[in-house]
Design a protein around this motif. Sequence first.
Motif, PDB file in Angstrom:
ATOM      1  N   ALA A 110      17.277   6.936   4.934  1.00  0.00           N
ATOM      2  CA  ALA A 110      16.728   5.996   5.920  1.00  0.00           C
ATOM      3  C   ALA A 110      16.434   4.643   5.285  1.00  0.00           C
ATOM      4  N   SER A 111      16.580   3.588   6.075  1.00  0.00           N
ATOM      5  CA  SER A 111      16.237   2.246   5.620  1.00  0.00           C
ATOM      6  C   SER A 111      14.730   2.152   5.385  1.00  0.00           C
ATOM      7  N   PRO A 112      14.280   1.335   4.413  1.00  0.00           N
ATOM      8  CA  PRO A 112      12.825   1.173   4.211  1.00  0.00           C
ATOM      9  C   PRO A 112      12.120   0.721   5.485  1.00  0.00           C
ATOM     10  N   GLU A 113      12.817  -0.051   6.340  1.00  0.00           N
ATOM     11  CA  GLU A 113      12.192  -0.532   7.563  1.00  0.00           C
ATOM     12  C   GLU A 113      12.001   0.573   8.606  1.00  0.00           C
ATOM     13  N   GLU A 114      12.555   1.759   8.368  1.00  0.00           N
ATOM     14  CA  GLU A 114      12.427   2.867   9.309  1.00  0.00           C
ATOM     15  C   GLU A 114      11.412   3.916   8.849  1.00  0.00           C
ATOM     16  N   ARG A 115      10.876   3.789   7.635  1.00  0.00           N
ATOM     17  CA  ARG A 115      10.022   4.860   7.107  1.00  0.00           C
ATOM     18  C   ARG A 115       8.570   4.682   7.536  1.00  0.00           C
ATOM     19  N   ALA A 116       7.826   5.779   7.444  1.00  0.00           N
ATOM     20  CA  ALA A 116       6.390   5.777   7.713  1.00  0.00           C
ATOM     21  C   ALA A 116       5.640   5.933   6.391  1.00  0.00           C
ATOM     22  N   LEU A 117       4.743   5.021   6.104  1.00  0.00           N
ATOM     23  CA  LEU A 117       3.962   5.068   4.861  1.00  0.00           C
ATOM     24  C   LEU A 117       2.670   5.829   5.100  1.00  0.00           C
ATOM     25  N   ILE A 118       2.318   6.720   4.168  1.00  0.00           N
ATOM     26  CA  ILE A 118       1.144   7.577   4.317  1.00  0.00           C
ATOM     27  C   ILE A 118       0.149   7.239   3.208  1.00  0.00           C
ATOM     28  N   LEU A 119      -1.096   6.913   3.615  1.00  0.00           N
ATOM     29  CA  LEU A 119      -2.174   6.687   2.645  1.00  0.00           C
ATOM     30  C   LEU A 119      -3.338   7.595   3.039  1.00  0.00           C
ATOM     31  N   ALA A 120      -3.476   8.730   2.315  1.00  0.00           N
ATOM     32  CA  ALA A 120      -4.544   9.701   2.558  1.00  0.00           C
ATOM     33  C   ALA A 120      -4.884  10.365   1.226  1.00  0.00           C
TER      34      ALA A 120
END
Length: 682
Positions: A3-13
């Motif tokens: 997937a393109s970086p612009e399509e990913r979901a970033l998780i901060l937990a």
Amino acid sequence: MRASPEERALILAPRGRDAAVVEQVLDRSGIASAVCADVTEWVACLRAGAGTAIVTEEALADGDIAALSAWLDAQPPWSDFPFVVLATRQAGPRTQGAADLLKRLGNVVLLERPINAETLTSAVVSSLRARRRQYQAREHLLERERAQEQLRLANEELERRVAERTREVEAAHETLAFALDAAGMSSWDIDTMTGVHRHSPRFDAVFGYEGAGRAWDRETFLNHVLEEDRGIADEAFASVVETGKLDLECRIRRVDGAVRWIAMRGQVKRDEAGQPLRIAGILMDRTDQHVTEEALRQAQKMEAIGQLTGGVAHDFNNLLTVIVGGLDMMLRRPEQTDRVKRLAEAAMGAARRGEQLTQQLLAFSRRQMLRPQTLNPNRLLLDFRPLAERAATGAVELTFDLDPALDPIRIDPAQFEAAVLNLIVNARDALEGRDGHARIAVTSRNVRLGTAAVADKGVPPGPYVSISVTDTGSGIPADKLQRVFEPFFTTKEVGKGTGLGLSQVYGFTRSAKGFTQIESELDRGTTVSLYFPRSTDPAGEEIGTGSIGAIPLRRAGEGETVLLVEDDEQVLGMAVESLEELSYRVIVTRNAAEALEHLHGVERIDILFSDVVMPGGMNGSQLALEARRVRPDIKILLTSGYVANLDEGQVIGQGELPVLNKPYRRDELARSLRLVLGGERA
């Protein structure tokens, strides 16, 4: 495929297993994701590109958000990055610091834990979809900037060439003719004493003539002007002697039938006594410029179109929730009659609100079915004054200042009343909480608008009728004034407006060949004026929205037969059931070809009831004309919820083909059948 970086979901937990669980849920849904260890890494990933971000509230509270704030501030105009914040359920309100932090993020979906996987996935998918629309907006903006840059370069090139040719013109008269031709202009010169007309060869070419030397006079020129623009041309020529100048822009029809935009500019030369000796000027083909300007205006609507999509989905999903939920509960316990009736009434109310929303959207797009009439708008305003007073409420003084000598206009009465009512409701809302005397004034006036007044309105100058609604309310800020006609844009609080009212007003006035103008001043009030071209036809008997009383259901007599044409199976089934319940005999067909087979046969057919928009190469109006040719005495009733071609819709609405708008109920169908079979208009 990665997937393109612009399509990913970033998780901060960073605490516990939240990050691993969220990553696992997203992975099962096929959503690319990346887990970040801390705020610093998270912001770095945001800078690299992402579609959305899932973050726990405690991670934001514990981390250093200075870098995050800087990234948020640096977002380009098209970007409003979506965040999904996972919050812990709290007994009381959040601290001011926590609330400010969420507000700082801006575009936030707040989910209180515990959260099920379906809810989390739905929120992330919605955020990713919103981000994709932002990327689309970015591409449109870049394309528009490229187009504007090309236009700027083209304009600079044209200006350079004109300047260069002008310098050459100063050297010799022959160079002048060459320069005008290179710039797409032709020259003309009329000796007012002898009537001799001289012009360059390009003048004839603009009108499609080959060669030069044609004899031109005012009458010959006007014969090429489109009939609807001829009044503008007459007025421009009539003012030449008084003003000393000719300034005309209109449409012409070439000898090959093509329609082109032209502009004529000229100036009068007078003798010492002030008598005109000659008038000379230039002629330009402005067609390409008009096409370019229209393309730029369309590009500027892209932001409104994106806003429209989300607004429609939101409103219709709310209405469908009421309808689907009610039907589900009725199916579960159909024996509870009172409960079924209550749920059915709620579902019907939601469906009617959906119908109203659709009509407002069609008004904005100028695709609604119009039934224009030539009438005096004062009559309509006075007829629906009681409704307007109820809408304004007793706390507001509503006054009507109507010009008794008002000219007639050609409009659809129902659309006109809806537009004015929208303006009165908006004015009433603007007066809420205002100290002092609350007042709304409705005025009507005859006005004459010159070329300068309509330069950016897309309408010709001339006599107009103005209908204005003025309030003493809070006014509209200047930065929002230019957006008030966009669909779903509203200055009201959440839940107090859909943002479709002024869009409907805008679409209605454009359909009536007029325009809308708004003036506002903070703390002083707002005036919205609707301008309609004066009609040259005499005013007829006006028919407002409330002029038709209730008519009892008409059931069929002995063997009255309806030829039903409908391509949608569910609508077809509903129509058959309604018609049979009204005791009509029904012949069912699904397209024009099947209907024509029956029409060419010998069986009895009393009325053709057909949808307007159908597949198969022949629509309902074309079928109706063919049916009249085959069976001259046949009655016809058309139905449609949408007309793809505006001109066709207007012809249907004002011609001899009555139309029943979708959605319709059984009593509305019965009433229309009664009117048509009785020889009246539906």
